[in-house]
Enzyme design. Structure first.
Site, PDB file in Angstrom:
ATOM      1  N   GLY A 127       1.977  29.647 -40.892  1.00 22.12           N
ATOM      2  CA  GLY A 127       2.638  28.359 -40.755  1.00 22.12           C
ATOM      3  C   GLY A 127       1.786  27.410 -39.949  1.00 22.12           C
TER       4      GLY A 127
ATOM      5  N   GLN B 259      -0.011  20.212 -34.857  1.00 19.96           N
ATOM      6  CA  GLN B 259      -1.104  21.093 -34.452  1.00 19.96           C
ATOM      7  C   GLN B 259      -2.476  20.574 -34.878  1.00 19.96           C
ATOM      8  OE1 GLN B 259       1.171  24.692 -36.034  1.00 19.96           O
ATOM      9  NE2 GLN B 259      -0.152  25.592 -34.466  1.00 19.96           N
TER      10      GLN B 259
ATOM     11  N   CYS C  33       0.464  32.167 -32.188  1.00 17.44           N
ATOM     12  CA  CYS C  33       0.352  30.765 -32.593  1.00 17.44           C
ATOM     13  C   CYS C  33      -1.110  30.405 -32.791  1.00 17.44           C
ATOM     14  CB  CYS C  33       0.983  29.879 -31.519  1.00 17.44           C
ATOM     15  SG  CYS C  33       0.961  28.124 -31.901  1.00 17.44           S
ATOM     16  N   LEU C  34      -1.393  29.653 -33.850  1.00 20.16           N
ATOM     17  CA  LEU C  34      -2.770  29.219 -34.103  1.00 20.16           C
ATOM     18  C   LEU C  34      -3.293  28.312 -32.995  1.00 20.16           C
ATOM     19  CD1 LEU C  34      -2.565  28.503 -37.945  1.00 20.16           C
ATOM     20  CD2 LEU C  34      -3.475  30.539 -36.785  1.00 20.16           C
TER      21      LEU C  34
ATOM     22  N   HIS D 214       9.749  28.346 -35.359  1.00 17.76           N
ATOM     23  CA  HIS D 214       8.498  28.179 -34.611  1.00 17.76           C
ATOM     24  C   HIS D 214       7.824  26.846 -34.975  1.00 17.76           C
ATOM     25  CE1 HIS D 214       4.669  29.894 -32.829  1.00 17.76           C
ATOM     26  NE2 HIS D 214       4.197  28.912 -33.578  1.00 17.76           N
ATOM     27  N   GLU D 215       7.705  26.578 -36.276  1.00 10.89           N
ATOM     28  CA  GLU D 215       7.008  25.358 -36.711  1.00 10.89           C
ATOM     29  C   GLU D 215       7.814  24.094 -36.401  1.00 10.89           C
ATOM     30  OE1 GLU D 215       3.964  25.641 -37.248  1.00 10.89           O
ATOM     31  OE2 GLU D 215       3.949  27.794 -37.613  1.00 10.89           O
TER      32      GLU D 215
ATOM     33  N   HIS E  22       7.233  23.007 -32.961  1.00  7.21           N
ATOM     34  CA  HIS E  22       6.002  22.211 -32.821  1.00  7.21           C
ATOM     35  C   HIS E  22       6.281  20.729 -33.067  1.00  7.21           C
ATOM     36  CE1 HIS E  22       2.747  24.984 -32.036  1.00  7.21           C
ATOM     37  NE2 HIS E  22       3.108  25.772 -33.034  1.00  7.21           N
TER      38      HIS E  22
END
Length: 177
Positions: free
Chosen positions: A46, A51, A92-93, A134-135, A138
């Site tokens: 995701g 991000q 997380c990225l 999660h996304e 963000h």
């Protein structure tokens, strides 16, 4: 398509609240394409536009094992949350090399627009429900580490601030950008 740079914690731009997408046009479609390329290359399941320093309410995700189920979410919102919760590990990225357990609801109903501007709803549970939450966090300027204890957050922040300083120093020494 172009791969975009993923912001790294503790970059404060990750705390920016995304604004709704007003018009779904070729610019948005190209952005979504870039986001998929960036997410798959990372690799991740995701990615929120926040991000990559684009503060619009856009998420891409693909929780399939073989990367065959891409989903683009424009102006996503959770319209129902289950009462039951589960704890599972998240990463997380934007916080590479770190994962921890986070408690979230285990099922959600999501409403969003597709790339043609058509509304749709998705019932999600398990990994997909976790990824959606999660996304969407963000997009609201929250990170999964915000759910951890204050002590863990402080330790993590110090660790990543030190790494960011070292990267900056290395960049200055080598003259690269």
């Amino acid at each position: 398509m172009a791969k975009r740079e993923i912001l790294q914690y503790p970059d404060e731009r990750l705390r920016t609240r995304a604004r709704p997408v007003e018009t779904i046009d070729d610019r948005v479609r190209e952005l979504v394409s870039d986001m998929f390329e960036t997410m798959y290359d990372a690799p991740g399941i995701g990615l929120a536009a926040t991000q990559i320093d684009v503060h619009e309410r856009i998420v891409v995700m693909d929780v399939s094992e073989d990367g065959s189920e891409p989903m683009a979410l424009i102006n996503p919102e959770i319209v129902h949350r289950a009462d039951s919760r589960e704890i599972a590990e998240e990463g997380c990225l934007s916080i590479p090399g770190y994962a921890d357990n986070v408690e979230r609801v285990d099922a959600v109903r999501l409403r969003a627009l597709d790339l043609d501007g058509e509304p749709f709803e998705v019932e999600a549970e398990g990994l997909m429900a976790r990824c959606i939450q999660h996304e969407l966090d963000h997009l609201d300027g929250r990170l999964f580490i915000d759910y951890l204890s204050e002590l863990k957050r402080k330790r993590l922040r110090r660790r990543y601030e030190k790494a960011a300083r070292q990267r900056a120093e290395q960049t200055l020494k080598t003259g690269s950008v």
